[in-house]
Design a protein around this motif. Structure first.
Motif, mmCIF file in Angstrom:
data_model
loop_
_atom_site.group_PDB
_atom_site.id
_atom_site.type_symbol
_atom_site.label_atom_id
_atom_site.label_comp_id
_atom_site.label_asym_id
_atom_site.label_seq_id
_atom_site.Cartn_x
_atom_site.Cartn_y
_atom_site.Cartn_z
ATOM 1 N N VAL A 15 0.851 -1.201 0.000
ATOM 2 C CA VAL A 15 0.000 0.000 0.000
ATOM 3 C C VAL A 15 0.888 1.253 0.000
ATOM 4 N N ILE A 16 2.049 1.157 0.678
ATOM 5 C CA ILE A 16 2.949 2.311 0.730
ATOM 6 C C ILE A 16 3.421 2.678 -0.675
ATOM 7 N N ARG A 17 3.881 1.657 -1.401
ATOM 8 C CA ARG A 17 4.376 1.936 -2.763
ATOM 9 C C ARG A 17 3.218 2.322 -3.702
ATOM 10 N N ARG A 18 2.034 1.751 -3.461
ATOM 11 C CA ARG A 18 0.872 2.109 -4.282
ATOM 12 C C ARG A 18 0.534 3.595 -4.108
ATOM 13 N N LEU A 31 3.909 12.611 0.535
ATOM 14 C CA LEU A 31 4.422 12.363 1.886
ATOM 15 C C LEU A 31 4.006 10.953 2.327
ATOM 16 N N SER A 32 3.836 10.056 1.351
ATOM 17 C CA SER A 32 3.439 8.685 1.704
ATOM 18 C C SER A 32 4.677 7.813 1.929
ATOM 19 N N GLN A 33 5.282 7.322 0.867
ATOM 20 C CA GLN A 33 6.447 6.439 1.013
ATOM 21 C C GLN A 33 7.628 7.233 1.585
ATOM 22 N N GLY A 34 8.233 6.717 2.651
ATOM 23 C CA GLY A 34 9.250 7.483 3.366
ATOM 24 C C GLY A 34 10.598 7.526 2.662
ATOM 25 N N PHE A 35 10.816 8.593 1.910
ATOM 26 C CA PHE A 35 12.147 8.823 1.330
ATOM 27 C C PHE A 35 12.360 10.310 1.132
ATOM 28 N N PHE A 120 2.602 -2.087 12.570
ATOM 29 C CA PHE A 120 3.902 -2.572 12.110
ATOM 30 C C PHE A 120 4.158 -2.104 10.685
ATOM 31 N N TYR A 121 5.408 -2.086 10.309
ATOM 32 C CA TYR A 121 5.794 -1.764 8.932
ATOM 33 C C TYR A 121 5.326 -2.915 8.038
ATOM 34 N N GLU A 122 4.623 -2.596 6.967
ATOM 35 C CA GLU A 122 3.849 -3.614 6.250
ATOM 36 C C GLU A 122 4.671 -4.786 5.709
ATOM 37 N N SER A 169 10.280 3.242 15.919
ATOM 38 C CA SER A 169 9.226 2.485 15.273
ATOM 39 C C SER A 169 8.526 3.214 14.123
ATOM 40 N N ASN A 170 8.409 2.525 13.033
ATOM 41 C CA ASN A 170 7.595 2.931 11.891
ATOM 42 C C ASN A 170 6.304 2.160 12.010
ATOM 43 N N PRO A 171 5.110 2.727 12.030
ATOM 44 C CA PRO A 171 4.793 4.116 11.719
ATOM 45 C C PRO A 171 4.567 5.002 12.958
ATOM 46 N N VAL A 200 16.560 0.752 11.365
ATOM 47 C CA VAL A 200 16.974 1.646 10.280
ATOM 48 C C VAL A 200 16.882 3.134 10.660
ATOM 49 N N TYR A 201 16.091 3.448 11.704
ATOM 50 C CA TYR A 201 15.982 4.860 12.124
ATOM 51 C C TYR A 201 16.861 5.149 13.342
ATOM 52 N N GLU A 202 17.909 4.344 13.539
ATOM 53 C CA GLU A 202 18.763 4.467 14.736
ATOM 54 C C GLU A 202 19.281 5.894 14.947
ATOM 55 N N SER A 231 19.940 3.564 4.029
ATOM 56 C CA SER A 231 18.946 4.351 3.295
ATOM 57 C C SER A 231 18.582 5.657 3.975
ATOM 58 N N LYS A 232 18.208 5.552 5.259
ATOM 59 C CA LYS A 232 17.675 6.712 5.953
ATOM 60 C C LYS A 232 18.809 7.563 6.501
ATOM 61 N N THR A 233 19.859 6.915 6.986
ATOM 62 C CA THR A 233 20.955 7.642 7.629
ATOM 63 C C THR A 233 21.700 8.530 6.643
ATOM 64 N N TYR A 316 10.555 9.334 11.091
ATOM 65 C CA TYR A 316 10.044 10.609 10.568
ATOM 66 C C TYR A 316 8.591 10.535 10.063
ATOM 67 N N TYR A 317 7.789 9.841 10.867
ATOM 68 C CA TYR A 317 6.384 9.675 10.485
ATOM 69 C C TYR A 317 5.454 10.292 11.523
ATOM 70 N N VAL A 318 4.333 10.806 11.021
ATOM 71 C CA VAL A 318 3.300 11.359 11.883
ATOM 72 C C VAL A 318 1.986 10.680 11.508
ATOM 73 N N ILE A 360 -4.059 8.295 9.248
ATOM 74 C CA ILE A 360 -3.295 8.243 8.004
ATOM 75 C C ILE A 360 -1.856 8.644 8.364
ATOM 76 N N ARG A 361 -0.881 8.104 7.599
ATOM 77 C CA ARG A 361 0.524 8.397 7.918
ATOM 78 C C ARG A 361 1.122 9.355 6.901
ATOM 79 N N LEU A 362 1.751 10.406 7.411
ATOM 80 C CA LEU A 362 2.520 11.320 6.557
ATOM 81 C C LEU A 362 3.966 11.291 7.037
HETATM 82 N N1 GLN Z 1 10.301 2.597 5.075
HETATM 83 C C1 GLN Z 1 9.677 3.519 4.187
HETATM 84 C C2 GLN Z 1 8.218 3.658 4.528
HETATM 85 O O1 GLN Z 1 7.716 3.072 5.456
HETATM 86 C C3 GLN Z 1 9.851 3.101 2.762
HETATM 87 C C4 GLN Z 1 9.346 1.753 2.553
HETATM 88 C C5 GLN Z 1 9.685 1.212 1.235
HETATM 89 O O2 GLN Z 1 8.975 1.471 0.321
HETATM 90 N N2 GLN Z 1 10.759 0.462 1.157
HETATM 91 O O3 GLN Z 1 7.534 4.388 3.853
#
Ligand code: GLN
Length: 387
Positions: A15-18, A31-35, A120-122, A169-171, A200-202, A231-233, A316-318, A360-362
């Protein structure tokens, strides 16, 4: 035509990538997929340009280039105080997505149970299905996202093979306290369970919160399988560089799983990323400062608009509370938000096992201009999202 695999029959796409695709379709501020939309550190990019003309175009050693593993071991020692053997305790993977999958496939047999905190992260849901394991979900209860130690022990009584811990923790942005981690550690020891971490968010943590590496808890080093990522660091999500750190007898198996899954992470990118792994403390302090500023900018903006939201301790999610709108389906809400308001978000239901339609997550890993643009667009949030 023959039947496709039963294992994948219940899969949906991510759903995140969608939501990224939907955001692009409507020209929404995504502001959906975290990058991030800002540049990675210049030094890393400079090294990447040099590497093009050097001899890094063939496979690296399957469990990671020596140079990369040595730099990672040093960085790990600096932040955790733990000395690890770069040859026997690290596998470099294609992102932490592969790290997590390789960890799961290395420790579980079909039918084994795995504890997953919800939300949890999907990917974890898909990881358990692909490895044939069965998730036992333990709620992190909003609004504080704490867990009930008795409920957790009840889950441990089902004799899980592993627990997945995403910290920070994501999200939900939770940073587990030492006391909470100690409860998990004691149960992992009592019930002889592995702990697979996603850290990954250490380095994205907001004062006064602090990150505790799970493997540093008493007696946890041998049963922790730490998954991490660059990726995130270093703002290089597209490079797909991640890793698993664990004790030699576990890593021995992870090396084989990883070798047959992907052979190895991209050699030139590993070489260029070594520059980042060797950055001094000032880099990580700057990163925290930058994200702290973005968090303030974004949540102050949401407060001005009187949109109820969580305030993350890390990552970095709200999560925005949309219950006032009374939508039955948060996917529909997010599609409309992208189309009418022009902001891309992820429906909260994709993170919760419980039937939860309230969030919803931004994310705010974006340039300040991008965040301001999103906040401007969100001014019409109530008007356009009400029925
Ligand atoms: N971790 C990021 C997120 O939750 C990116 C996920 C991903 O698409 N690999 O949005």
């Amino acid at each position: 035509m023959p039947e496709l695999s039963r294992r994948t029959a219940d899969f949906t796409d991510s759903v995140i990538r969608r939501m990224t695709r939907i955001s692009n379709q409507y020209g929404a501020v995504n502001l959906s997929q975290g990058f991030p939309d800002f540049e990675p550190p210049k030094e890393i990019l400079q090294r990447l340009a040099e590497v093009t003309n050097e001899d890094f175009h063939q496979y690296s050693i399957t469990w990671g280039a020596k140079n990369f593993r040595e730099a990672l071991a040093e960085k790990h020692k600096h932040f955790t105080g733990m000395k690890i053997d770069p040859n026997n305790e690290i596998v470099v993977t294609c992102g932490s997505t592969e790290a997590m999958m390789a960890a799961m496939m290395s420790v579980t047999n079909p039918g084994d149970k795995v504890i997953v905190f919800s939300p949890f992260y999907e990917n974890y849901g898909a990881d358990t299905i692909l490895s044939g394991a069965e998730p036992i979900y333990v709620p992190l209860v909003p609004p504080a996202f704490n867990f009930d130690a008795d409920v957790l022990e009840e889950a441990f009584r089902q004799k899980p093979k592993a627990l997945i811990l995403c910290n920070p923790s994501n999200p939900c942005g939770k940073v587990f306290t030492y006391e909470e981690l100690k409860i998990i550690a004691d149960l992992a020891e009592k019930y002889d369970t592995f702990v697979i971490t996603d850290e990954v968010y250490e380095h994205i943590i907001y004062a006064p919160y602090k990150h505790t590496y799970f493997s540093t808890l008493p007696n946890m080093r041998d049963r922790t399988i730490s998954c991490g990522s660059l990726s995130k660091t270093y703002s290089i999500t597209g490079w797909r560089l991640g890793y698993v750190i664990a004790s030699p007898h576990i890593i021995d198996t992870v090396k084989k799983v990883h070798d047959f899954l992907t052979v190895g992470a991209a050699a030139p990118l590993q070489e260029a990323a070594v520059t980042g792994l060797r950055f001094g403390d000032d880099y990580y302090e700057d990163l925290q400062r930058k994200y702290t500023e973005k968090r303030e900018l974004f949540i102050n903006g949401l407060d001005r608009l009187k949109i109820p939201h969580t305030t993350p301790e890390g990552a970095y999610y709200v999560l925005l509370d949309i219950s006032e709108f009374g939508y039955e389906n948060d996917i529909e809400f997010c599609e409309k938000l992208a189309k009418e308001v022009g902001v891309g978000a992820v429906p909260g239901s994709s993170f919760f096992k419980e039937s939860e339609n309230r969030y919803i997550r931004l994310h705010f890993a974006k340039k300040n201009n991008t965040l301001n643009e999103a906040l401007n667009r969100l001014e019409s949030f109530r008007k356009k999202m009400s029925f």
